[in-house]
Design a protein around this motif. Structure first.
Motif, PDB file in Angstrom:
ATOM      1  N   UNK A 147       3.060  16.348  15.322  1.00 52.85           N
ATOM      2  CA  UNK A 147       3.171  16.464  13.874  1.00 52.85           C
ATOM      3  C   UNK A 147       4.234  15.496  13.342  1.00 52.85           C
ATOM      4  N   UNK A 148       3.910  14.847  12.273  1.00 50.06           N
ATOM      5  CA  UNK A 148       4.859  13.932  11.648  1.00 50.06           C
ATOM      6  C   UNK A 148       4.648  12.477  12.005  1.00 50.06           C
ATOM      7  N   UNK A 149       3.862  12.199  13.064  1.00 47.85           N
ATOM      8  CA  UNK A 149       3.649  10.817  13.488  1.00 47.85           C
ATOM      9  C   UNK A 149       2.933  10.012  12.407  1.00 47.85           C
ATOM     10  N   UNK A 150       1.828  10.557  11.905  1.00 45.76           N
ATOM     11  CA  UNK A 150       1.032   9.848  10.901  1.00 45.76           C
ATOM     12  C   UNK A 150       1.849   9.602   9.644  1.00 45.76           C
ATOM     13  N   UNK A 151       2.539  10.627   9.176  1.00 44.12           N
ATOM     14  CA  UNK A 151       3.337  10.476   7.960  1.00 44.12           C
ATOM     15  C   UNK A 151       4.469   9.474   8.155  1.00 44.12           C
ATOM     16  N   UNK A 152       5.081   9.493   9.342  1.00 46.79           N
ATOM     17  CA  UNK A 152       6.192   8.578   9.580  1.00 46.79           C
ATOM     18  C   UNK A 152       5.716   7.128   9.553  1.00 46.79           C
TER      19      UNK A 152
ATOM     20  N   UNK B 236       3.040   5.914   8.152  1.00 45.09           N
ATOM     21  CA  UNK B 236       2.569   5.574   6.808  1.00 45.09           C
ATOM     22  C   UNK B 236       3.728   5.229   5.883  1.00 45.09           C
ATOM     23  N   UNK B 237       4.863   5.877   6.080  1.00 41.40           N
ATOM     24  CA  UNK B 237       6.023   5.637   5.225  1.00 41.40           C
ATOM     25  C   UNK B 237       6.859   4.465   5.721  1.00 41.40           C
TER      26      UNK B 237
ATOM     27  N   UNK C 134       7.958   1.751  14.910  1.00 42.79           N
ATOM     28  CA  UNK C 134       7.935   1.308  13.509  1.00 42.79           C
ATOM     29  C   UNK C 134       9.325   1.120  12.932  1.00 42.79           C
ATOM     30  N   UNK C 135      10.368   1.110  13.762  1.00 40.74           N
ATOM     31  CA  UNK C 135      11.733   1.058  13.245  1.00 40.74           C
ATOM     32  C   UNK C 135      11.987  -0.190  12.419  1.00 40.74           C
ATOM     33  N   UNK C 136      12.604   0.004  11.258  1.00 36.92           N
ATOM     34  CA  UNK C 136      13.022  -1.065  10.343  1.00 36.92           C
ATOM     35  C   UNK C 136      11.881  -1.943   9.851  1.00 36.92           C
ATOM     36  N   UNK C 137      10.646  -1.546  10.152  1.00 40.24           N
ATOM     37  CA  UNK C 137       9.535  -2.409   9.758  1.00 40.24           C
ATOM     38  C   UNK C 137       9.231  -2.325   8.273  1.00 40.24           C
ATOM     39  N   UNK C 138       9.890  -1.397   7.575  1.00 43.13           N
ATOM     40  CA  UNK C 138       9.641  -1.292   6.144  1.00 43.13           C
ATOM     41  C   UNK C 138      10.490  -2.264   5.337  1.00 43.13           C
ATOM     42  N   UNK C 139      11.298  -3.072   6.015  1.00 41.62           N
ATOM     43  CA  UNK C 139      12.130  -4.027   5.295  1.00 41.62           C
ATOM     44  C   UNK C 139      11.347  -5.295   4.996  1.00 41.62           C
ATOM     45  N   UNK C 140      11.223  -5.644   3.708  1.00 42.33           N
ATOM     46  CA  UNK C 140      10.636  -6.920   3.312  1.00 42.33           C
ATOM     47  C   UNK C 140      11.769  -7.745   2.713  1.00 42.33           C
ATOM     48  N   UNK C 141      12.188  -8.760   3.424  1.00 45.20           N
ATOM     49  CA  UNK C 141      13.324  -9.521   2.914  1.00 45.20           C
ATOM     50  C   UNK C 141      13.323 -10.930   3.472  1.00 45.20           C
ATOM     51  N   UNK C 142      13.522 -11.890   2.590  1.00 43.18           N
ATOM     52  CA  UNK C 142      13.624 -13.293   2.954  1.00 43.18           C
ATOM     53  C   UNK C 142      14.627 -13.903   1.987  1.00 43.18           C
TER      54      UNK C 142
ATOM     55  N   UNK D 257       0.844  -1.195   0.000  1.00 45.87           N
ATOM     56  CA  UNK D 257       0.000   0.000   0.000  1.00 45.87           C
ATOM     57  C   UNK D 257       0.878   1.243   0.000  1.00 45.87           C
ATOM     58  N   UNK D 258       0.595   2.167  -0.893  1.00 46.71           N
ATOM     59  CA  UNK D 258       1.382   3.394  -0.983  1.00 46.71           C
ATOM     60  C   UNK D 258       1.145   4.268   0.237  1.00 46.71           C
ATOM     61  N   UNK D 259       2.157   5.089   0.550  1.00 45.27           N
ATOM     62  CA  UNK D 259       2.110   5.897   1.766  1.00 45.27           C
ATOM     63  C   UNK D 259       0.885   6.807   1.809  1.00 45.27           C
ATOM     64  N   UNK D 260       0.481   7.343   0.658  1.00 46.99           N
ATOM     65  CA  UNK D 260      -0.671   8.252   0.626  1.00 46.99           C
ATOM     66  C   UNK D 260      -1.942   7.525   1.049  1.00 46.99           C
ATOM     67  N   UNK D 261      -2.117   6.286   0.609  1.00 48.49           N
ATOM     68  CA  UNK D 261      -3.276   5.498   1.024  1.00 48.49           C
ATOM     69  C   UNK D 261      -3.129   5.022   2.459  1.00 48.49           C
ATOM     70  N   UNK D 262      -1.914   4.696   2.854  1.00 45.11           N
ATOM     71  CA  UNK D 262      -1.662   4.227   4.212  1.00 45.11           C
ATOM     72  C   UNK D 262      -1.998   5.301   5.236  1.00 45.11           C
ATOM     73  N   UNK D 263      -1.783   6.543   4.869  1.00 44.88           N
ATOM     74  CA  UNK D 263      -2.057   7.646   5.790  1.00 44.88           C
ATOM     75  C   UNK D 263      -3.526   7.641   6.214  1.00 44.88           C
ATOM     76  N   UNK D 264      -4.398   7.335   5.290  1.00 47.03           N
ATOM     77  CA  UNK D 264      -5.827   7.288   5.588  1.00 47.03           C
ATOM     78  C   UNK D 264      -6.128   6.205   6.608  1.00 47.03           C
ATOM     79  N   UNK D 265      -5.479   5.052   6.455  1.00 50.92           N
ATOM     80  CA  UNK D 265      -5.692   3.953   7.395  1.00 50.92           C
ATOM     81  C   UNK D 265      -5.155   4.298   8.781  1.00 50.92           C
ATOM     82  N   UNK D 266      -4.005   4.960   8.839  1.00 52.19           N
ATOM     83  CA  UNK D 266      -3.411   5.330  10.130  1.00 52.19           C
ATOM     84  C   UNK D 266      -4.284   6.346  10.849  1.00 52.19           C
TER      85      UNK D 266
END
Length: 416
Positions: free
Chosen positions: A179-184, A186-187, A221-229, A153-162
């Motif tokens: 400020x910045x929590x939602x954007x962070x 989402x990204x 949310x640290x390092x949670x954007x890593x998808x790797x196997x 899911x792209x960050x712009x759509x994720x922001x709505x869910x957050x």
């Protein structure tokens, strides 16, 4: 009873699903299939937390079918048979929709056993997988299902869910959100809605007097954007993107994919692929590149991470900005193709080993001409087997190095 936030706010309609607009948008094919009410057997392919289970639930609801949720890591064919036994009872009057999560964990026999159930039409199968179905699902199943790929899911759509999750989780006892929590969030979650909601739930439950801070969000949310196997699609996708970025002479993209490998701790795969790239894609346009990359790789392993990132970055930038040639791989592949096709032939007698007694009697090496005894260390003679006379595997690349070599040999070989 505790209910995870992800379950509390699970979308009930297609319009509530975040992301997947290529499938569920106004003219998305999957949306049109669902709205038709005639649901074929489906395979949902994509990373975790992007809506596969949610969409299956919505399909069951909109088509008024009982949803059976199985996970292939624990379920077996007996579970499918148990579902079939219920179909003629009041429990499933409109038929069953079986959602089989992680179908790649079913072995070949188990997957083939599914055929008898889906071919009768008694159940509709929606299988999901995080791995490429064309590698892990057998053709008999693939041929009877339609594959839809779900994307992060792209960050712009994720922001709505957050934002929605924060509102629901805090309720009336709303606390300030820096400020910045939602954007962070989402990204940072890498397109995984479930991770985003988990981070929100953690932040709300652990919020202090100052509310939800950006520092807390960064920790949650640290390092949670890593998808790797290392055994999964992402491993090969990143390596492929790394090589194609170097081949395409884009140092920024090449550094990005190198960074993803290093952050995942997979320096070995990065180094191996870089050694391949040096010969496959830079090749004879810059022959010294292979030696330089090897030196950088050796330095990296002597240093270890994090310092290893420096020589590896040096090597990747060098290769991305170097002239390119694939003449070496093209040449050897063309030669191998002839060998595999049976086009080999006997080695010419004058090239065969003549350093043993009786070689002359066999005609070995009798007419061989020693090139170093001739001007420019070259003499015209045949080296290929008679069957392959005139075959050309190597073609000089258009780069400066190979063209200089071509000009030299054209001049030498054309002298009379």
């Amino acid at each position: 009873m505790y209910q995870p936030l992800a379950d509390k706010i699970r979308p009930k309609t297609l319009d509530d699903v975040v992301g997947q607009r290529h499938l569920l948008g106004e003219n998305g094919l999957l949306r049109r299939v669902i709205e038709s009410g005639s649901i074929p057997n489906l395979i949902f392919y994509g990373p975790s937390g992007v809506g596969k289970t949610t969409v299956a639930s919505i399909i069951a609801q909109q088509t008024d079918r009982k949803l059976y949720h199985l996970n292939a890591t624990t379920a077996g064919i007996a579970d499918i048979k148990a579902i079939i036994d219920e179909l003629d009872t009041f429990l499933a009057p409109n038929g069953a929709l079986v959602y089989l999560d992680e179908i790649q964990y079913f072995n070949k026999k188990q997957q083939q056993s599914l055929l008898e159930f889906i071919e009768t039409g008694k159940i509709t199968l929606i299988a999901s997988t995080t791995e490429n179905p064309y590698f892990y699902i057998y053709n008999a199943i693939l041929s009877r299902c339609t594959v839809f790929e779900f994307k992060p899911v792209e960050a712009a759509d994720m922001r709505r869910a957050v934002e929605r999750a924060l509102k629901l989780a805090m309720g009336e006892d709303a606390k300030p959100v820096e400020d910045g929590v939602v954007d962070y969030i989402a990204q940072a979650v890498g397109g995984d809605v479930r991770k985003a909601l988990g981070a929100v739930e953690l932040l709300v439950s652990g919020a202090g007097a100052d509310g939800i801070t950006l520092a807390d969000a960064q920790q949650a949310a640290q390092r949670s954007n890593m998808r790797y196997d290392r055994d999964g699609d992402s491993h090969y996708d990143i390596l492929s993107a790394l090589q194609k970025s170097v081949r395409g002479s884009d140092p920024d993209a090449a550094l990005h994919y190198l960074a993803r490998l290093l952050e995942a701790g997979d320096m070995i795969s990065a180094a191996r692929r870089m050694l391949v790239i040096a010969s496959e894609d830079i090749g004879l346009a810059y022959p010294q590149c292979a030696a330089i990359v090897k030196a950088c790789v050796d330095s990296a392993f002597q240093l270890g991470l994090p310092e290893a990132r420096i020589p590896l970055a040096e090597a990747i930038i060098l290769m991305a900005t170097a002239p390119k040639s694939n003449s070496a791989i093209n040449g050897i592949d063309a030669a191998i193709a002839d060998i595999r096709a049976g086009r080999a032939g006997d080695i010419p007698a004058h090239l065969k080993d003549a350093h043993y007694g009786g070689a002359k009697k066999l005609g070995r090496g009798l007419t061989y001409q020693y090139p170093h005894m001739y001007p420019n260390h070259w003499v015209q003679q045949e080296y290929l087997p008679e069957e392959l006379r005139g075959a050309q595997y190597y073609e000089y690349g258009p780069n400066k190095t190979e063209q200089a070599a071509k000009a030299y040999w054209d001049r030498v070989k054309n002298q009379k």
